[in-house]
Design a protein around this motif. Structure first.
Motif, PDB file in Angstrom:
ATOM      1  N   ARG A  42       7.738 -13.667  -2.544  1.00  0.00           N
ATOM      2  CA  ARG A  42       6.632 -13.775  -1.596  1.00  0.00           C
ATOM      3  C   ARG A  42       6.312 -12.461  -0.906  1.00  0.00           C
ATOM      4  NH1 ARG A  42       6.651 -18.534   2.831  1.00  0.00           N
ATOM      5  NH2 ARG A  42       6.991 -19.671   0.874  1.00  0.00           N
ATOM      6  N   TYR A  43       7.338 -11.689  -0.559  1.00  0.00           N
ATOM      7  CA  TYR A  43       7.109 -10.533   0.308  1.00  0.00           C
ATOM      8  C   TYR A  43       7.327  -9.175  -0.366  1.00  0.00           C
ATOM      9  CZ  TYR A  43       7.106 -14.051   3.958  1.00  0.00           C
ATOM     10  OH  TYR A  43       6.811 -15.145   4.722  1.00  0.00           O
ATOM     11  N   PHE A  44       8.070  -9.150  -1.469  1.00  0.00           N
ATOM     12  CA  PHE A  44       8.460  -7.845  -1.987  1.00  0.00           C
ATOM     13  C   PHE A  44       8.259  -7.661  -3.490  1.00  0.00           C
ATOM     14  CE2 PHE A  44      11.232  -8.657   1.774  1.00  0.00           C
ATOM     15  CZ  PHE A  44      10.674  -7.703   2.605  1.00  0.00           C
ATOM     16  N   THR A  45       7.509  -8.538  -4.131  1.00  0.00           N
ATOM     17  CA  THR A  45       7.228  -8.376  -5.548  1.00  0.00           C
ATOM     18  C   THR A  45       5.770  -7.988  -5.743  1.00  0.00           C
ATOM     19  OG1 THR A  45       8.902 -10.007  -6.173  1.00  0.00           O
ATOM     20  CG2 THR A  45       7.225  -9.473  -7.816  1.00  0.00           C
ATOM     21  N   ARG A  46       5.555  -6.839  -6.382  1.00  0.00           N
ATOM     22  CA  ARG A  46       4.202  -6.336  -6.619  1.00  0.00           C
ATOM     23  C   ARG A  46       4.144  -5.696  -7.998  1.00  0.00           C
ATOM     24  NH1 ARG A  46       2.536  -2.246  -2.225  1.00  0.00           N
ATOM     25  NH2 ARG A  46       0.703  -3.475  -1.719  1.00  0.00           N
ATOM     26  N   PRO A  47       2.971  -5.692  -8.600  1.00  0.00           N
ATOM     27  CA  PRO A  47       2.847  -4.988  -9.885  1.00  0.00           C
ATOM     28  C   PRO A  47       3.022  -3.488  -9.693  1.00  0.00           C
ATOM     29  CG  PRO A  47       0.697  -5.684  -9.075  1.00  0.00           C
ATOM     30  CD  PRO A  47       1.713  -6.317  -8.174  1.00  0.00           C
ATOM     31  N   THR A  48       3.563  -2.814 -10.691  1.00  0.00           N
ATOM     32  CA  THR A  48       3.757  -1.369 -10.619  1.00  0.00           C
ATOM     33  C   THR A  48       2.727  -0.664 -11.495  1.00  0.00           C
ATOM     34  OG1 THR A  48       5.364  -1.430 -12.426  1.00  0.00           O
ATOM     35  CG2 THR A  48       6.224  -1.579 -10.176  1.00  0.00           C
ATOM     36  N   ALA A  49       2.356   0.539 -11.069  1.00  0.00           N
ATOM     37  CA  ALA A  49       1.403   1.340 -11.832  1.00  0.00           C
ATOM     38  C   ALA A  49       2.067   2.536 -12.487  1.00  0.00           C
ATOM     39  CB  ALA A  49       0.270   1.810 -10.915  1.00  0.00           C
ATOM     40  N   ARG A  50       3.118   3.076 -11.847  1.00  0.00           N
ATOM     41  CA  ARG A  50       3.763   4.289 -12.357  1.00  0.00           C
ATOM     42  C   ARG A  50       5.128   4.010 -12.966  1.00  0.00           C
ATOM     43  NH1 ARG A  50       3.636   8.696  -7.738  1.00  0.00           N
ATOM     44  NH2 ARG A  50       4.177  10.022  -9.508  1.00  0.00           N
ATOM     45  N   ALA A  51       5.876   3.065 -12.382  1.00  0.00           N
ATOM     46  CA  ALA A  51       7.189   2.742 -12.931  1.00  0.00           C
ATOM     47  C   ALA A  51       7.031   1.964 -14.233  1.00  0.00           C
ATOM     48  CB  ALA A  51       7.988   1.920 -11.927  1.00  0.00           C
ATOM     49  N   ALA A  52       7.942   2.195 -15.178  1.00  0.00           N
ATOM     50  CA  ALA A  52       7.890   1.470 -16.441  1.00  0.00           C
ATOM     51  C   ALA A  52       8.255   0.000 -16.251  1.00  0.00           C
ATOM     52  CB  ALA A  52       8.836   2.134 -17.449  1.00  0.00           C
ATOM     53  N   LEU A  53       9.099  -0.290 -15.261  1.00  0.00           N
ATOM     54  CA  LEU A  53       9.494  -1.666 -14.974  1.00  0.00           C
ATOM     55  C   LEU A  53       9.895  -1.759 -13.512  1.00  0.00           C
ATOM     56  CD1 LEU A  53      10.102  -4.521 -16.167  1.00  0.00           C
ATOM     57  CD2 LEU A  53      12.454  -3.739 -16.512  1.00  0.00           C
ATOM     58  N   GLY A  54       9.391  -2.773 -12.823  1.00  0.00           N
ATOM     59  CA  GLY A  54       9.672  -2.913 -11.409  1.00  0.00           C
ATOM     60  C   GLY A  54      10.574  -4.089 -11.099  1.00  0.00           C
ATOM     61  N   VAL A  55      10.263  -4.825 -10.027  1.00  0.00           N
ATOM     62  CA  VAL A  55      11.086  -5.932  -9.550  1.00  0.00           C
ATOM     63  C   VAL A  55      11.164  -7.034 -10.601  1.00  0.00           C
ATOM     64  CG1 VAL A  55      11.282  -7.725  -7.786  1.00  0.00           C
ATOM     65  CG2 VAL A  55      10.504  -5.434  -7.150  1.00  0.00           C
ATOM     66  N   GLY A  56      12.371  -7.590 -10.823  1.00  0.00           N
ATOM     67  CA  GLY A  56      12.499  -8.762 -11.675  1.00  0.00           C
ATOM     68  C   GLY A  56      13.610  -8.688 -12.691  1.00  0.00           C
ATOM     69  N   ASP A  57      14.086  -7.496 -13.044  1.00  0.00           N
ATOM     70  CA  ASP A  57      15.187  -7.360 -13.984  1.00  0.00           C
ATOM     71  C   ASP A  57      16.403  -6.793 -13.265  1.00  0.00           C
ATOM     72  OD1 ASP A  57      14.658  -7.437 -17.296  1.00  0.00           O
ATOM     73  OD2 ASP A  57      12.881  -7.568 -16.016  1.00  0.00           O
ATOM     74  N   ASP A  58      17.506  -6.656 -14.004  1.00  0.00           N
ATOM     75  CA  ASP A  58      18.730  -6.124 -13.402  1.00  0.00           C
ATOM     76  C   ASP A  58      18.559  -4.676 -12.971  1.00  0.00           C
ATOM     77  OD1 ASP A  58      20.382  -8.425 -13.600  1.00  0.00           O
ATOM     78  OD2 ASP A  58      20.540  -8.071 -15.747  1.00  0.00           O
ATOM     79  N   CYS A  59      17.712  -3.939 -13.651  1.00  0.00           N
ATOM     80  CA  CYS A  59      17.403  -2.554 -13.292  1.00  0.00           C
ATOM     81  C   CYS A  59      15.900  -2.331 -13.371  1.00  0.00           C
ATOM     82  CB  CYS A  59      18.093  -1.568 -14.245  1.00  0.00           C
ATOM     83  SG  CYS A  59      19.888  -1.504 -14.121  1.00  0.00           S
ATOM     84  N   ALA A  60      15.410  -1.442 -12.540  1.00  0.00           N
ATOM     85  CA  ALA A  60      14.057  -0.935 -12.701  1.00  0.00           C
ATOM     86  C   ALA A  60      14.112   0.244 -13.671  1.00  0.00           C
ATOM     87  CB  ALA A  60      13.494  -0.489 -11.363  1.00  0.00           C
ATOM     88  N   LEU A  61      12.961   0.595 -14.224  1.00  0.00           N
ATOM     89  CA  LEU A  61      12.881   1.721 -15.149  1.00  0.00           C
ATOM     90  C   LEU A  61      11.849   2.718 -14.651  1.00  0.00           C
ATOM     91  CD1 LEU A  61      12.917  -0.195 -18.570  1.00  0.00           C
ATOM     92  CD2 LEU A  61      14.848   0.899 -17.414  1.00  0.00           C
TER      93      LEU A  61
END
Length: 328
Positions: free
Chosen positions: A9-28
């Motif tokens: 609700r408060y901290f998940t947003r689509p990313t434009a520059r990162a290859a992978l953002g919130v939702g997996d064990d690591c961001a890329l």
């Protein structure tokens, strides 16, 4: 509200520059070719770094601002950040404004939230921020603490001391006119990270650091890393408190010694202290104009170790201004 609902609700947003953002064990992250990653972490703990009744939106702003300030001191361009958050309870009335303040500043600097963690516990905010600095002809353009040389000028950006003045007022040890207090409180709770100035100073400044624990204390880190000393003009330094330039400021509200203590050792200013060669004075002023951030020359770097204070007449001033210590 559960942990994953809170994050969604408060901290998940689509990313434009990162290859992978919130939702997996690591961001890329994929750094821009020809750059290095600049990485910094800061932790804010209730009762130690902020008061329990602080506005959550202002706290969200400050939590990221203090990290962006570290990137500024390195001359880095913000890229992304992670957020680790311990909360006594998951309350929408607190989370909604906190996330708004946090993400508004993130958007202003193009810095994406790409991951983190949440748990129950005493209110604690830990952010790790990632930035980029160019590498030109194999040499990093990052600003470091270790480059100051004897003969360099010492500069500080913006204003100093107002944040400490606000903190003393909130603690009840100082009384200020309401308008003056609100101006000072803004500096305490919503500091401006000098990101544009840090970038503009690449290739100009010889060393840099941000003012978090107090001007003199943070300057000492430059002196220690560079194996040099410095002399600071206290008369110029006292003019760096913004509140003192207000027309409604009453003479005698604080003493000269109080004013000097706030400026030299108050902390929470998140301005940049930097050094540059005398020959670079014009370039420093050009960088200041480019970044739309005023800078003031307050002293000089010297070969002899130590930190000396003088007044406008060159008379020595006692140096008894300790900086903030996280374990004292």
């Amino acid at each position: 509200m559960g942990e994953f609902d809170l994050i969604a609700r408060y901290f998940t947003r689509p990313t434009a520059r990162a290859a992978l953002g919130v939702g997996d064990d690591c961001a890329l992250l994929q750094p821009t070719p020809g750059t290095q990653l600049a990485i910094s972490s800061d932790m804010l703990v209730e009762g130690r770094h902020f008061l329990p009744d602080v506005d959550p939106a202002a706290l969200g702003h400050k939590a990221l601002a203090v990290n962006l300030s570290d990137l500024a001191a390195c001359g880095a361009t913000p890229l992304a950040f992670t957020l680790a958050l311990a909360l006594p309870s998951a309350e929408e009335a607190w989370l909604a404004p906190f996330s708004r303040g946090l993400l508004a500043l993130a958007d202003a600097h193009g810095c994406e939230l790409i991951g983190g963690d949440t748990t129950q516990g005493p209110l604690t905010i830990c952010i790790t921020v990632f930035g980029e600095v160019p590498v030109i002809d194999g040499k990093s353009q990052a600003l470091l603490r270790s480059g100051a040389r004897a003969g360099d000028d010492v500069y500080v950006s913006g204003t100093l001391g107002d944040a400490r003045l606000a903190l003393d007022t909130l603690r009840g040890t100082q009384v200020l006119p309401p308008a003056v207090f609100e101006q000072a409180r803004q500096r305490l709770e919503q500091p401006t990270p000098r990101v544009a100035l840090g970038q503009a100073l690449r290739g100009i400044a010889s060393a840099a650091i941000d003012v978090s624990d107090g001007f003199l204390g943070d300057l000492r880190h430059i002196l220690d890393a560079s194996n040099v000393g410095a002399t600071i003009n206290t008369t110029i330094a006292t003019g760096l408190m913004a509140c003192c330039t207000r027309p409604d400021w009453s003479n005698g509200v604080i003493s000269f010694e109080q004013q000097l203590s706030c400026v030299l050792a108050g902390g929470d200013d998140y301005e940049l202290v930097f050094t540059a060669a005398v020959a670079a004075r014009q370039a420093v002023q050009s960088a200041s104009r480019e970044a739309r951030t005023p800078v003031t020359r307050v002293g000089r770097i010297e070969r002899a170790a130590g930190l000396r204070l003088i007044d406008s007449q060159g008379k020595a001033w006692p140096n008894h201004y300790p900086s903030f210590d996280h374990f004292c």
